[in-house]
Design an enzyme around this catalytic site. Structure first.
Site, PDB file in Angstrom:
ATOM      1  CG  ASN A 132     -65.293  65.813  26.267  1.00 39.33           C
ATOM      2  OD1 ASN A 132     -66.032  65.295  25.442  1.00 39.33           O
ATOM      3  ND2 ASN A 132     -65.271  65.440  27.532  1.00 39.33           N
ATOM      4  CB  CYS A 133     -64.437  71.090  22.890  1.00 33.82           C
ATOM      5  SG  CYS A 133     -64.012  72.686  22.220  1.00 33.82           S
ATOM      6  N   PRO A 134     -61.115  71.176  23.596  1.00 38.36           N
ATOM      7  CG  PRO A 134     -59.188  72.572  23.646  1.00 38.36           C
ATOM      8  CD  PRO A 134     -60.214  71.865  24.545  1.00 38.36           C
ATOM      9  CG  ASP A 170     -66.638  67.430  21.788  1.00 44.93           C
ATOM     10  OD1 ASP A 170     -67.722  67.711  22.344  1.00 44.93           O
ATOM     11  OD2 ASP A 170     -65.701  68.223  21.680  1.00 44.93           O
ATOM     12  CG  ASP A 196     -65.534  72.671  18.225  1.00 48.34           C
ATOM     13  OD1 ASP A 196     -66.086  73.786  18.153  1.00 48.34           O
ATOM     14  OD2 ASP A 196     -65.395  72.045  19.288  1.00 48.34           O
TER      15      ASP A 196
END
Length: 76
Positions: free
Chosen positions: A13-15, A40, A46
């Protein structure tokens, strides 16, 4: 010409997808391409933003059954 490698970032998941992609692309030569595979949902925002900010070229974006994949070309 050899096909681009696939970098499996699924389950992160982010980041983390962007951070790992940044590190992997830094070790590549200019013009070399890499598939990034992600699950994600924020990656669709992103990864293109990362490419734009970092000078890499987003060649292709594809939807997969469990996420997305992005073909990124290493910029200067």
């Amino acid at each position: 010409m050899t096909p681009p490698e696939i970098y499996d970032l699924r389950g992160l998941n982010c980041p983390l997808p962007v951070l790992k992609a940044r590190k992997r692309l830094a070790g590549m030569t200019v013009g070399e391409q890499l598939w990034l595979e992600t699950t994600d949902p924020l990656a669709v925002i992103d990864i293109p933003a990362f490419c734009n900010e970092s000078g890499h070229r987003l060649v292709s974006t594809e939807s997969m059954s469990e996420g997305h994949r992005f073909l990124v070309e290493r910029g200067a």
